[in-house]
Design an enzyme around this catalytic site. Structure first.
Site, mmCIF file in Angstrom:
data_model
loop_
_atom_site.group_PDB
_atom_site.id
_atom_site.type_symbol
_atom_site.label_atom_id
_atom_site.label_comp_id
_atom_site.label_asym_id
_atom_site.label_seq_id
_atom_site.Cartn_x
_atom_site.Cartn_y
_atom_site.Cartn_z
ATOM 1 N N SER A 173 2.619 -90.235 49.747
ATOM 2 C CA SER A 173 1.501 -89.298 49.775
ATOM 3 C C SER A 173 0.210 -90.091 49.885
ATOM 4 O O SER A 173 0.092 -91.177 49.326
ATOM 5 C CB SER A 173 1.503 -88.457 48.498
ATOM 6 O OG SER A 173 0.199 -87.973 48.231
ATOM 7 N N GLU A 228 12.269 -82.400 56.495
ATOM 8 C CA GLU A 228 11.389 -81.234 56.667
ATOM 9 C C GLU A 228 11.014 -81.011 58.129
ATOM 10 O O GLU A 228 11.003 -79.875 58.625
ATOM 11 C CB GLU A 228 10.111 -81.420 55.843
ATOM 12 C CG GLU A 228 10.351 -81.338 54.356
ATOM 13 C CD GLU A 228 9.120 -81.776 53.566
ATOM 14 O OE1 GLU A 228 8.692 -81.039 52.684
ATOM 15 O OE2 GLU A 228 8.589 -82.875 53.849
#
Ligand code: ARG
Length: 410
Positions: free
Chosen positions: A258, A271
């Site tokens: 992140s 994803e």
């Protein structure tokens, strides 16, 4: 200069030109192959000399190698090739139209795309298969409705992925079979008066030959179903890698961090595979809508057939490759899986079935066990019955059978 400048004297408006131009550079080597096939037919009919055929074949090989000759001033890849062939190019379009030419090239493209997809599917399936072998005895909860249902082995679950991928291979093989016919000889729609020899596997009807895009739809369908499978696999990895499940750890080779939260390791590959399934489905429905209601034979609408197939080919290859890296690097937390599978309620069905073996009607057994679950008196059996799944021969036989299909059949 266009291939049709003899008919239209004025120059096209620049914006109109830009609008009409095909974005089809990817087709270039395939069109060279189809054009060579056509040139051989012209030579067989005496329309090209042996020397001219040699020259055309040599030039086409060069053009296929180096696509930089295709310019913005060319209307499409077909016009570019004719121009790049030079003088002999003025003879090449005898007995053909861009309408049969474009499908001839596009069919070769789809054949290649199918072969590429099947190779990449095999690579992922083999990784899943080896993984299933290592995890053949790893016990985990199996789920329905995402609620713990019955104990299974991780190997059993991974073999379900292998089955999905096996069907995907079949679908790409079917798309390749649909693409493997030749429209050459169809001309614009009604053939030509030049007596050219038919190409191998020539299509029966020249009108259908230039109008048909089923092979492209079949490819996009195979890609859409493949992506729905990959999205389900991706979703399972997302769930299992979450702290809530904690069944697997993502490999750093296929996980991302992140920008803000220093502790994160995110399943972006899984994803994005899941996300691209939506796009893959959109490409299929998009081309279906383009073809719907089109009068036979060729209409320029059909130029829209290529972009979704080009994009699908890229996504199919990249997604399969990335998922192969991800799956082969997954680290299994067997203790965590075993702990989740130790939930006694996973054997509630076994208890009901033990009662059935003693002669209790199943519905009564179901009600008795359900009552014990409700009032908290449920006790799991001391010994669980052996599980025959995933097949009558158990996991070892299922693994061996999958190996025979995937490895020996390659
Ligand atoms: N670029 C065109 C396509 O992709 C080639 C065929 C054009 N044919 C025509 N009659 N304008 O469909």
């Amino acid at each position: 200069m266009t291939t049709w400048s003899g008919r239209v004297e004025g120059r096209l408006d620049e914006q109109v030109w830009e609008f009409l131009r095909a974005d089809d550079a990817e087709l270039l080597p395939y069109d060279c192959e189809a054009t060579a096939e056509h040139a051989r037919r012209l030579a067989a009919a005496g329309i090209l000399s042996a020397d001219e055929l040699d020259e055309v074949e040599a030039r086409l090989a060069e053009i296929a190698q180096d696509p930089s000759g295709y310019l913005e001033t060319d209307e499409d890849v077909h016009s570019a090739i004719e121009r790049l062939l030079g003088d002999v190019g003025r003879k090449i379009h005898a007995g053909r139209s861009r309408n049969d030419q474009v499908v001839a090239a596009f069919r070769l493209y789809v054949l290649d795309a199918c072969a590429e997809a099947r190779e990449a599917i095999d690579a992922l399936a083999l990784v899943c298969l080896s993984f299933a072998e290592t995890e053949a005895e790893t016990v985990m909860p199996g789920y329905t409705h995402l609620q713990r249902a019955q104990p299974i082995t991780f190997g059993h679950h991974l073999l379900a992925w292998v089955e999905m991928l096996d069907r995907d291979r079949t679908r790409f093989a079917a798309a390749a079979e649909a693409a493997a016919e030749s429209p050459l000889g169809a001309g614009a729609l009604a053939g030509s008066t030049l007596a050219l020899p038919p190409p191998p596997r020539q299509m029966r009807n020249s009108i259908d030959a230039v109008a048909d895009r089923d092979f492209a739809l079949d490819y996009l369908y195979a890609a859409a179903v493949l992506f729905t499978h990959l999205s389900r696999i991706g979703e399972e990895i997302v769930l299992w890698a979450s702290q809530e499940f904690g069944f697997v750890k993502l490999p750093e080779s296929a996980a991302t961090g992140s920008s803000m939260m220093p502790h994160k390791l995110n399943p972006d590959v899984a994803e994005l595979v899941r996300g691209k399934a939506g796009t893959a489905i959109g490409r299929l429905t998009g081309l279906l809508a383009t073809v719907k209601g089109l009068p036979l034979a060729y209409d320029r609408d059909l130029q829209e057939d290529k972009a979704p197939v080009f994009a699908a080919r890229r996504d199919v290859r990249l997604a399969l490759e990335a998922l192969t890296v991800l799956v082969s690097g997954l680290e299994v937390d067997r203790a965590r899986m075993a702990k989740a599978a130790a939930d006694p309620l996973l054997l509630a069905t076994d208890v009901a079935e033990a009662l059935v073996r003693k002669g209790v009607p199943f519905r009564d057994a179901h009600e008795q066990v359900a009552a014990s679950v409700r009032d908290g008196t449920f006790r799991k059996p001391r010994r669980a019955a052996p599980r025959p799944a995933p097949g009558p021969g158990g996991i070892r036989e299922a693994l061996a059978e999958a190996r025979r299909r995937f490895v020996d059949n390659l």
